[in-house]
Scaffold this active site. Structure first.
Site, PDB file in Angstrom:
ATOM      1  N   GLY A   1     142.646  83.310  71.054  1.00 22.75           N
ATOM      2  CA  GLY A   1     141.892  83.977  72.108  1.00 22.75           C
ATOM      3  C   GLY A   1     142.215  83.526  73.513  1.00 22.75           C
ATOM      4  N   GLU A   2     141.739  84.324  74.459  1.00 28.52           N
ATOM      5  CA  GLU A   2     141.920  84.031  75.874  1.00 28.52           C
ATOM      6  C   GLU A   2     140.551  83.589  76.416  1.00 28.52           C
ATOM      7  OE1 GLU A   2     144.072  83.537  78.318  1.00 28.52           O
ATOM      8  OE2 GLU A   2     142.366  83.452  79.687  1.00 28.52           O
TER       9      GLU A   2
ATOM     10  N   GLU B   1     140.270  80.066  63.668  1.00 25.47           N
ATOM     11  CA  GLU B   1     140.813  78.783  63.272  1.00 25.47           C
ATOM     12  C   GLU B   1     140.552  77.723  64.327  1.00 25.47           C
ATOM     13  OE1 GLU B   1     144.400  80.550  60.614  1.00 25.47           O
ATOM     14  OE2 GLU B   1     144.935  79.733  62.556  1.00 25.47           O
TER      15      GLU B   1
ATOM     16  N   SER C   1     142.835  76.770  78.738  1.00 18.80           N
ATOM     17  CA  SER C   1     144.201  77.288  78.856  1.00 18.80           C
ATOM     18  C   SER C   1     144.153  78.801  78.994  1.00 18.80           C
ATOM     19  CB  SER C   1     144.986  76.895  77.598  1.00 18.80           C
ATOM     20  OG  SER C   1     146.313  77.359  77.672  1.00 18.80           O
TER      21      SER C   1
ATOM     22  N   SER D   1     149.406  79.265  81.174  1.00 18.11           N
ATOM     23  CA  SER D   1     150.533  79.580  80.296  1.00 18.11           C
ATOM     24  C   SER D   1     151.514  80.443  81.075  1.00 18.11           C
ATOM     25  CB  SER D   1     150.020  80.307  79.049  1.00 18.11           C
ATOM     26  OG  SER D   1     149.208  79.417  78.316  1.00 18.11           O
ATOM     27  N   LEU D   2     152.477  79.813  81.696  1.00 16.49           N
ATOM     28  CA  LEU D   2     153.381  80.534  82.602  1.00 16.49           C
ATOM     29  C   LEU D   2     154.562  81.150  81.833  1.00 16.49           C
ATOM     30  CD1 LEU D   2     153.401  81.054  85.691  1.00 16.49           C
ATOM     31  CD2 LEU D   2     155.146  79.258  85.842  1.00 16.49           C
ATOM     32  N   HIS D   3     155.325  80.323  81.165  1.00 18.99           N
ATOM     33  CA  HIS D   3     156.436  80.742  80.291  1.00 18.99           C
ATOM     34  C   HIS D   3     157.624  81.382  80.999  1.00 18.99           C
ATOM     35  CE1 HIS D   3     153.816  79.581  77.095  1.00 18.99           C
ATOM     36  NE2 HIS D   3     152.991  80.583  77.268  1.00 18.99           N
TER      37      HIS D   3
ATOM     38  N   CYS E   1     150.643  75.657  68.280  1.00 17.89           N
ATOM     39  CA  CYS E   1     150.407  76.680  69.301  1.00 17.89           C
ATOM     40  C   CYS E   1     151.038  77.995  68.899  1.00 17.89           C
ATOM     41  CB  CYS E   1     151.035  76.284  70.627  1.00 17.89           C
ATOM     42  SG  CYS E   1     150.433  74.752  71.273  1.00 17.89           S
TER      43      CYS E   1
ATOM     44  N   CYS F   1     150.785  88.728  73.983  1.00 21.83           N
ATOM     45  CA  CYS F   1     152.036  88.010  74.265  1.00 21.83           C
ATOM     46  C   CYS F   1     152.916  88.100  73.011  1.00 21.83           C
ATOM     47  CB  CYS F   1     151.763  86.559  74.629  1.00 21.83           C
ATOM     48  SG  CYS F   1     150.652  86.398  76.047  1.00 21.83           S
TER      49      CYS F   1
ATOM     50  N   CYS G   1     141.378  71.543  68.927  1.00 17.67           N
ATOM     51  CA  CYS G   1     141.932  72.751  69.518  1.00 17.67           C
ATOM     52  C   CYS G   1     141.093  73.895  68.962  1.00 17.67           C
ATOM     53  CB  CYS G   1     143.395  72.876  69.097  1.00 17.67           C
ATOM     54  SG  CYS G   1     144.170  74.407  69.633  1.00 17.67           S
TER      55      CYS G   1
ATOM     56  N   CYS H   1     153.460  85.126  70.386  1.00 11.72           N
ATOM     57  CA  CYS H   1     152.280  84.416  69.864  1.00 11.72           C
ATOM     58  C   CYS H   1     151.707  85.176  68.676  1.00 11.72           C
ATOM     59  CB  CYS H   1     151.233  84.301  70.971  1.00 11.72           C
ATOM     60  SG  CYS H   1     149.676  83.575  70.421  1.00 11.72           S
TER      61      CYS H   1
ATOM     62  N   CYS I   1     143.101  88.230  69.817  1.00 10.07           N
ATOM     63  CA  CYS I   1     143.337  88.089  71.253  1.00 10.07           C
ATOM     64  C   CYS I   1     143.884  89.416  71.772  1.00 10.07           C
ATOM     65  CB  CYS I   1     144.349  86.978  71.529  1.00 10.07           C
ATOM     66  SG  CYS I   1     144.630  86.655  73.299  1.00 10.07           S
TER      67      CYS I   1
ATOM     68  N   ASN J   1     157.185  77.696  68.549  1.00 11.46           N
ATOM     69  CA  ASN J   1     156.869  77.640  67.126  1.00 11.46           C
ATOM     70  C   ASN J   1     157.142  78.997  66.515  1.00 11.46           C
ATOM     71  OD1 ASN J   1     155.791  74.919  67.017  1.00 11.46           O
ATOM     72  ND2 ASN J   1     154.146  75.721  68.298  1.00 11.46           N
TER      73      ASN J   1
HETATM   74  N1  SAH Z   1     145.247  82.442  75.596  1.00 12.58           N
HETATM   75  C1  SAH Z   1     145.353  81.116  76.100  1.00 12.58           C
HETATM   76  C2  SAH Z   1     145.109  80.030  75.078  1.00 12.58           C
HETATM   77  C3  SAH Z   1     145.717  80.132  73.695  1.00 12.58           C
HETATM   78  S1  SAH Z   1     147.395  79.763  73.388  1.00 12.58           S
HETATM   79  C4  SAH Z   1     146.702  80.907  76.736  1.00 12.58           C
HETATM   80  O1  SAH Z   1     147.566  81.761  76.592  1.00 12.58           O
HETATM   81  O2  SAH Z   1     146.873  79.922  77.432  1.00 12.58           O
HETATM   82  C5  SAH Z   1     147.733  78.104  73.718  1.00 12.58           C
HETATM   83  C6  SAH Z   1     149.170  77.921  74.173  1.00 12.58           C
HETATM   84  O3  SAH Z   1     150.136  78.152  73.125  1.00 12.58           O
HETATM   85  C7  SAH Z   1     149.554  78.869  75.290  1.00 12.58           C
HETATM   86  O4  SAH Z   1     150.257  78.176  76.276  1.00 12.58           O
HETATM   87  C8  SAH Z   1     150.451  79.841  74.562  1.00 12.58           C
HETATM   88  O5  SAH Z   1     151.272  80.537  75.434  1.00 12.58           O
HETATM   89  C9  SAH Z   1     151.193  78.931  73.634  1.00 12.58           C
HETATM   90  N2  SAH Z   1     151.903  79.640  72.564  1.00 12.58           N
HETATM   91  C10 SAH Z   1     151.613  80.852  72.053  1.00 12.58           C
HETATM   92  N3  SAH Z   1     152.495  81.180  71.091  1.00 12.58           N
HETATM   93  C11 SAH Z   1     153.364  80.155  70.980  1.00 12.58           C
HETATM   94  C12 SAH Z   1     154.481  79.895  70.141  1.00 12.58           C
HETATM   95  N4  SAH Z   1     154.868  80.767  69.219  1.00 12.58           N
HETATM   96  N5  SAH Z   1     155.116  78.724  70.314  1.00 12.58           N
HETATM   97  C13 SAH Z   1     154.704  77.827  71.229  1.00 12.58           C
HETATM   98  N6  SAH Z   1     153.668  78.017  72.032  1.00 12.58           N
HETATM   99  C14 SAH Z   1     152.977  79.164  71.926  1.00 12.58           C
END
Ligand code: SAH
Length: 357
Positions: A177-178, A104, A207, A230-232, A349, A128, A117, A131, A124, A306
């Site tokens: 994907g990463e 996508e 990212s 993407s720290l979280h 995202c 995580c 995007c 996601c 992937c 999301n």
């Molecule tokens: N793999 C890469 C790029 C793809 S995701 C990465 O992890 O950075 C792009 C961003 O969306 C990342 O910061 C990811 O952590 C975030 N993301 C993934 N799932 C999400 C969700 N359910 N809600 C909000 N952000 C999310």
């Protein structure tokens, strides 16, 4: 209900060879093999970059020559479905690749810019748990041309629909994907997006979950693309569960690599942080994050979580979000809250799972 016939996903061979996958040297030999002067390579490249879809449209080349080139420009992305949101300013596309894989991309128009995007892998492997893409596992890496085509088609769309200023201005590798796990193809795509499509390197964002060797390699490219991490979670204990690869590359190592990226490129990096109710949104985590980032050249992008299918997690309340932002800003950390474009079409995202139902 599935609205398309998906070819069985058994054969995972390489995508058909495309001009954009070739090294400059290989392009030159191909041109020479066709019996053409070398300048044709640049000409062909320019035609492709300038967004003419296939050689058939390159009418300043003799028809016979266009014909001979067409095999090197196979259609890589078959459109499966497009959905739009935000009064047409956000458009999400599902593409089918030659082997039946689905990926996508999303195009977002704003008054001053248009952002694509794009995806770097089908699925992937980073797993995580919050996601949608992470839930399906990795199918395969995309080729450079499969990545480039997403950006090229987004540009055509921005021009056609007058999104942004009628041209694509930003590209973010935040689709499926990463990107740093498909390093070579992503870098080839970045190079063409910058030098071929005329988008500035700083308007391209890579990212990553925090693959430290990839961040270090990226720093050596001499291309000041924007790095997003993407720290979280600010602490290893929580991050080990939200971003499993943290068990291999813990927070301190990721931050050190990102800091070195600043030294190498002069670019500040972004920290992506999806706010998940009662998981990573506590005031003490905001303080830990502020402490972690104190003195660092970083910007925090908070993303409201999301929803993804089957997940028990929900987004943080507006009030908690405000509090989180306040603590970071009081700690001197530059912070913004991302808008969630396309969330009602699963285009936001973490929602890109290429479902066709
Ligand atoms: N793999 C890469 C790029 C793809 S995701 C990465 O992890 O950075 C792009 C961003 O969306 C990342 O910061 C990811 O952590 C975030 N993301 C993934 N799932 C999400 C969700 N359910 N809600 C909000 N952000 C999310």
């Amino acid at each position: 209900m599935t609205d398309v016939t998906i070819r069985p996903a058994g054969r995972r061979g390489r995508p058909p060879a495309h001009w954009a996958d070739l090294e400059a040297q290989e392009q030159l030999s191909l041109i020479t093999d066709l019996g053409w002067p070398k300048f044709r390579a640049r000409q062909v490249d320019r035609h492709y970059n300038q967004f003419s879809a296939t050689p058939q449209g390159w009418t300043d080349l003799p028809a016979a020559e266009r014909e001979r080139l067409s095999g090197h420009f196979p259609e890589l992305l078959t459109p499966i479905r497009t959905r739009s949101a935000d009064s047409g300013a956000t458009r999400k596309h599902v593409w089918q690749l030659h082997d039946g894989s689905l990926v996508e991309s999303v195009v977002m128009g704003y008054p001053d810019r248009a952002t694509a995007c794009i995806s770097s892998q089908a699925g992937c492997g980073m797993a995580c748990p919050f996601c949608a893409t992470g839930q399906e596992g990795l199918t395969r890496n995309l080729s450079a041309a499969e990545i480039i085509e997403q950006a090229r088609l987004a540009h055509l769309e921005a021009a056609d629909l007058g999104l942004g200023k009628g041209r694509l201005s930003n590209v973010v590798f935040m689709g499926m994907g990463e990107p740093l796990a498909n390093y070579r193809a992503v870098m080839r795509a970045v190079r063409r997006i910058v030098s071929g499509f005329g988008i500035s390197a700083r308007s391209v964002t890579v990212s990553t979950v925090g693959l430290v060797p990839g961040i270090r390699r990226l720093a050596e490219e001499g291309l000041p693309v924007t790095l997003a991490v993407s720290l979280h979670a600010p602490d290893d204990e929580l991050r080990d569960t939200l971003v499993p690869v943290n068990q291999r590359f813990p927070v301190a190592e990721v931050m050190a690599a990102a800091d070195d990226y600043v030294v190498a490129t002069g670019r500040r990096y972004s920290i992506e942080y999806a706010l998940i109710k009662d998981i990573n949104d506590q005031p003490e985590r905001a303080r830990m994050l502020a402490d972690l980032l104190s003195g660092r050249i970083a910007h925090v992008n908070l993303i409201p979580l999301n929803p993804t299918p089957g997940s028990v997690w929900t987004a943080t309340s507006a009030q908690r979000t405000e509090q989180f932002i306040r603590i970071l800003r009081d700690g001197g950390v530059s912070t913004t809250l991302r808008d969630t474009r396309g969330s009602d079409i699963d285009g936001a995202c973490g929602q890109l799972a290429a479902e066709t139902a």
